[in-house]
Write a protein that holds these residues in place. Structure first.
Motif, PDB file in Angstrom:
ATOM      1  N   VAL A   1     -13.924 -53.003 -36.672  1.00  0.00           N
ATOM      2  CA  VAL A   1     -12.801 -52.271 -36.091  1.00  0.00           C
ATOM      3  C   VAL A   1     -11.817 -53.234 -35.426  1.00  0.00           C
ATOM      4  CG1 VAL A   1     -12.139 -50.631 -34.282  1.00  0.00           C
ATOM      5  CG2 VAL A   1     -14.052 -50.107 -35.797  1.00  0.00           C
ATOM      6  N   ARG A   2     -12.341 -54.208 -34.690  1.00  0.00           N
ATOM      7  CA  ARG A   2     -11.475 -55.189 -34.028  1.00  0.00           C
ATOM      8  C   ARG A   2     -10.665 -55.988 -35.046  1.00  0.00           C
ATOM      9  NH1 ARG A   2     -15.272 -58.413 -29.923  1.00  0.00           N
ATOM     10  NH2 ARG A   2     -13.299 -59.523 -29.537  1.00  0.00           N
ATOM     11  N   LEU A   3     -11.312 -56.365 -36.133  1.00  0.00           N
ATOM     12  CA  LEU A   3     -10.627 -57.136 -37.175  1.00  0.00           C
ATOM     13  C   LEU A   3      -9.555 -56.297 -37.869  1.00  0.00           C
ATOM     14  CD1 LEU A   3     -13.757 -58.882 -38.732  1.00  0.00           C
ATOM     15  CD2 LEU A   3     -11.989 -59.990 -37.348  1.00  0.00           C
ATOM     16  N   GLN A   4      -9.871 -55.041 -38.106  1.00  0.00           N
ATOM     17  CA  GLN A   4      -8.908 -54.151 -38.767  1.00  0.00           C
ATOM     18  C   GLN A   4      -7.701 -53.884 -37.867  1.00  0.00           C
ATOM     19  OE1 GLN A   4     -11.577 -50.929 -39.631  1.00  0.00           O
ATOM     20  NE2 GLN A   4     -12.132 -51.735 -41.666  1.00  0.00           N
ATOM     21  N   ARG A   5      -7.940 -53.790 -36.555  1.00  0.00           N
ATOM     22  CA  ARG A   5      -6.826 -53.588 -35.625  1.00  0.00           C
ATOM     23  C   ARG A   5      -5.899 -54.795 -35.580  1.00  0.00           C
ATOM     24  NH1 ARG A   5     -10.138 -50.723 -30.591  1.00  0.00           N
ATOM     25  NH2 ARG A   5     -10.206 -48.621 -31.515  1.00  0.00           N
ATOM     26  N   LEU A   6      -6.451 -55.950 -35.933  1.00  0.00           N
ATOM     27  CA  LEU A   6      -5.633 -57.161 -36.000  1.00  0.00           C
ATOM     28  C   LEU A   6      -4.892 -57.261 -37.340  1.00  0.00           C
ATOM     29  CD1 LEU A   6      -8.106 -59.708 -34.360  1.00  0.00           C
ATOM     30  CD2 LEU A   6      -5.936 -58.893 -33.392  1.00  0.00           C
ATOM     31  N   GLY A   7      -5.112 -56.264 -38.204  1.00  0.00           N
ATOM     32  CA  GLY A   7      -4.357 -56.187 -39.453  1.00  0.00           C
ATOM     33  C   GLY A   7      -5.058 -56.740 -40.675  1.00  0.00           C
ATOM     34  N   HIS A   8      -6.347 -57.027 -40.572  1.00  0.00           N
ATOM     35  CA  HIS A   8      -7.059 -57.632 -41.694  1.00  0.00           C
ATOM     36  C   HIS A   8      -7.764 -56.582 -42.551  1.00  0.00           C
ATOM     37  CE1 HIS A   8      -6.204 -61.555 -40.063  1.00  0.00           C
ATOM     38  NE2 HIS A   8      -6.704 -61.186 -38.889  1.00  0.00           N
ATOM     39  N   VAL A   9      -8.010 -56.941 -43.809  1.00  0.00           N
ATOM     40  CA  VAL A   9      -8.784 -56.094 -44.725  1.00  0.00           C
ATOM     41  C   VAL A   9     -10.240 -56.533 -44.614  1.00  0.00           C
ATOM     42  CG1 VAL A   9      -9.152 -55.406 -47.116  1.00  0.00           C
ATOM     43  CG2 VAL A   9      -6.828 -55.865 -46.279  1.00  0.00           C
ATOM     44  N   VAL A  10     -11.121 -55.613 -44.250  1.00  0.00           N
ATOM     45  CA  VAL A  10     -12.505 -55.972 -43.937  1.00  0.00           C
ATOM     46  C   VAL A  10     -13.471 -55.249 -44.865  1.00  0.00           C
ATOM     47  CG1 VAL A  10     -14.288 -56.086 -42.155  1.00  0.00           C
ATOM     48  CG2 VAL A  10     -11.865 -56.285 -41.519  1.00  0.00           C
ATOM     49  N   GLU A  11     -14.398 -56.011 -45.428  1.00  0.00           N
ATOM     50  CA  GLU A  11     -15.509 -55.472 -46.214  1.00  0.00           C
ATOM     51  C   GLU A  11     -16.785 -55.800 -45.460  1.00  0.00           C
ATOM     52  OE1 GLU A  11     -17.256 -53.805 -49.894  1.00  0.00           O
ATOM     53  OE2 GLU A  11     -15.292 -53.732 -48.922  1.00  0.00           O
ATOM     54  N   THR A  12     -17.593 -54.776 -45.157  1.00  0.00           N
ATOM     55  CA  THR A  12     -18.807 -55.008 -44.379  1.00  0.00           C
ATOM     56  C   THR A  12     -20.051 -54.812 -45.242  1.00  0.00           C
ATOM     57  OG1 THR A  12     -18.958 -52.701 -43.631  1.00  0.00           O
ATOM     58  CG2 THR A  12     -17.670 -54.222 -42.268  1.00  0.00           C
ATOM     59  N   VAL A  13     -21.033 -55.680 -45.069  1.00  0.00           N
ATOM     60  CA  VAL A  13     -22.337 -55.543 -45.729  1.00  0.00           C
ATOM     61  C   VAL A  13     -23.415 -55.845 -44.705  1.00  0.00           C
ATOM     62  CG1 VAL A  13     -21.488 -56.127 -48.031  1.00  0.00           C
ATOM     63  CG2 VAL A  13     -22.268 -57.945 -46.527  1.00  0.00           C
ATOM     64  N   GLY A  14     -24.624 -55.285 -44.948  1.00  0.00           N
ATOM     65  CA  GLY A  14     -25.679 -55.386 -43.962  1.00  0.00           C
ATOM     66  C   GLY A  14     -26.798 -56.343 -44.298  1.00  0.00           C
ATOM     67  N   SER A  15     -26.669 -57.099 -45.382  1.00  0.00           N
ATOM     68  CA  SER A  15     -27.733 -58.030 -45.747  1.00  0.00           C
ATOM     69  C   SER A  15     -27.168 -59.209 -46.523  1.00  0.00           C
ATOM     70  CB  SER A  15     -28.798 -57.332 -46.597  1.00  0.00           C
ATOM     71  OG  SER A  15     -28.279 -57.007 -47.879  1.00  0.00           O
ATOM     72  N   GLY A  16     -27.966 -60.261 -46.589  1.00  0.00           N
ATOM     73  CA  GLY A  16     -27.560 -61.443 -47.334  1.00  0.00           C
ATOM     74  C   GLY A  16     -27.427 -61.171 -48.820  1.00  0.00           C
ATOM     75  N   ALA A  17     -28.372 -60.385 -49.369  1.00  0.00           N
ATOM     76  CA  ALA A  17     -28.321 -60.070 -50.798  1.00  0.00           C
ATOM     77  C   ALA A  17     -27.048 -59.303 -51.146  1.00  0.00           C
ATOM     78  CB  ALA A  17     -29.556 -59.259 -51.192  1.00  0.00           C
ATOM     79  N   GLU A  18     -26.652 -58.347 -50.279  1.00  0.00           N
ATOM     80  CA  GLU A  18     -25.415 -57.607 -50.505  1.00  0.00           C
ATOM     81  C   GLU A  18     -24.210 -58.532 -50.460  1.00  0.00           C
ATOM     82  OE1 GLU A  18     -25.022 -53.466 -48.690  1.00  0.00           O
ATOM     83  OE2 GLU A  18     -26.571 -54.385 -47.431  1.00  0.00           O
ATOM     84  N   ALA A  19     -24.246 -59.496 -49.548  1.00  0.00           N
ATOM     85  CA  ALA A  19     -23.130 -60.437 -49.415  1.00  0.00           C
ATOM     86  C   ALA A  19     -22.947 -61.248 -50.692  1.00  0.00           C
ATOM     87  CB  ALA A  19     -23.371 -61.364 -48.223  1.00  0.00           C
ATOM     88  N   ILE A  20     -24.046 -61.746 -51.245  1.00  0.00           N
ATOM     89  CA  ILE A  20     -23.984 -62.545 -52.480  1.00  0.00           C
ATOM     90  C   ILE A  20     -23.463 -61.700 -53.635  1.00  0.00           C
ATOM     91  CG2 ILE A  20     -25.413 -63.730 -54.187  1.00  0.00           C
ATOM     92  CD1 ILE A  20     -27.191 -64.645 -51.833  1.00  0.00           C
ATOM     93  N   HIS A  21     -23.887 -60.428 -53.684  1.00  0.00           N
ATOM     94  CA  HIS A  21     -23.459 -59.530 -54.752  1.00  0.00           C
ATOM     95  C   HIS A  21     -21.977 -59.154 -54.619  1.00  0.00           C
ATOM     96  CE1 HIS A  21     -23.581 -56.310 -57.708  1.00  0.00           C
ATOM     97  NE2 HIS A  21     -23.058 -55.492 -56.801  1.00  0.00           N
ATOM     98  N   ARG A  22     -21.532 -58.923 -53.387  1.00  0.00           N
ATOM     99  CA  ARG A  22     -20.171 -58.423 -53.165  1.00  0.00           C
ATOM    100  C   ARG A  22     -19.124 -59.526 -53.171  1.00  0.00           C
ATOM    101  NH1 ARG A  22     -16.594 -56.069 -54.108  1.00  0.00           N
ATOM    102  NH2 ARG A  22     -15.330 -54.577 -52.958  1.00  0.00           N
TER     103      ARG A  22
END
Length: 315
Positions: free
Chosen positions: A21-42
């Motif tokens: 939320v803080r990053l989005q309020r600063l105007g950035h496009v944010v993609e969130t993931v909850g694990s390392g495996a998801e990060a590598i995939h995304r």
């Protein structure tokens, strides 16, 4: 601050959502993931400008995720580690494994904004460099085309023909497959030029070149201007029987152009003579030797009335 695409990796949902939320309020496009495996995939599909990576996660810690990302992707994207611990050894290991910076959670707002400004400068430089590289690649490709292209007819030039014929000889020698070379001469071209003028002569050559290119554009086929009013067609994996059919097809396609030629003693329209060689290369033949063989039978075809083709025997 310009918007960045930020991949946020954190296994703690509340902390992940708050920071997002803080990053989005600063105007950035944010993609969130909850694990390392998801990060590598995304990561490859999202194409982030910045990665914020929690260093402590249960399935795969942030250090291992970064190690894999750096191994799989050559383009360098800044990665900032996140951790609730401010330990020098952990920071040193994270940076050694490919991280670019470190933030302690909970992230201070002023520090976060400052870090993002620094990362944005890096992102801007990376985008500019990428754009410059793409423009340079396009320019090099165009330059390469110009170097290999005949200026008048816009087909391959003699230089490129020599290179490709040498390559074809080598590859066909290794695979023990047949190669065909056809040399083509526009019949009575000097009288054509003298009567119609050099501009019409150039236009005639352009029309012939375009027709040849349209008819021999499949993989393993090359049409080139050999010089003057002469052209060469290379046909990969083409034996004698098919080569003779291709010569007949070539003859007819030029006749169908219907280019008037009142100074020809062969036809009322532009025609071509052909010398053809189809053989199984050893890989040791030179382009010059092959040209000399097809040139001899081309000369014979011209002596036999033109608008015909003669097949050579390899000698």
């Amino acid at each position: 601050m310009d918007a960045m695409r930020i991949l946020l990796v954190d296994d703690v949902q509340v902390e992940r959502l708050q920071l997002a939320v803080r990053l989005q309020r600063l105007g950035h496009v944010v993609e969130t993931v909850g694990s390392g495996a998801e990060a590598i995939h995304r990561y490859p599909n999202f194409e982030p400008d910045l990665v914020l990576m929690d260093i402590s996660m249960p399935d795969m810690d942030g250090v291992e995720v970064v190690r894999q990302l750096r191994r799989q992707h050559t383009e360098w994207v800044p990665i900032i580690f996140l951790s609730g611990h401010d330990e020098p050894e952990m920071i040193a290991e994270a940076i050694d494994m490919g991280g670019d910076d470190y933030l302690v959670k909970p992230v201070n707002k002023i520090v976060l904004v400052s870090k993002l400004k620094a990362m944005q400068r890096i992102a801007n430089m990376r985008h500019q460099l990428k754009s410059t590289s793409e423009q340079l690649s396009i320019a090099n490709e165009k330059l390469s085309e110009q170097v290999n292209e005949d200026g008048l007819t816009k087909i391959a030039n003699r230089r490129y023909l020599d290179i490709k014929l040498a390559e074809y000889i080598s590859t066909h020698g290794r695979s023990n497959s047949a190669l065909t070379v056809i040399m083509i001469d526009v019949d009575h071209f000097k009288p054509y030029n003298d009567h119609y003028g050099h501009l019409e002569g150039d236009r005639c050559l352009q029309m012939v070149a375009r027709e040849l290119k349209d008819n021999f554009s499949r993989a393993g086929e090359l049409v080139a201007r050999y010089g003057g009013e002469e052209f060469v067609v290379l046909l990969s994996q083409c034996g004698q029987e098919r080569a003779l059919k291709e010569c007949e097809r070539l003859k007819k396609c030029i006749e169908r152009l219907g280019i008037p030629h009142t100074r020809s003693t062969t036809s009322d329209f532009v025609t071509v003579s052909q010398g053809m060689l189809s053989w199984y290369p050893t890989g040791l033949e030179t382009p010059e030797h092959i040209y000399s063989i097809v040139d001899k039978v081309l000369y014979q075809a011209k002596g036999q009335g033109r608008n015909c083709f003669i097949a050579a025997e390899f000698t």
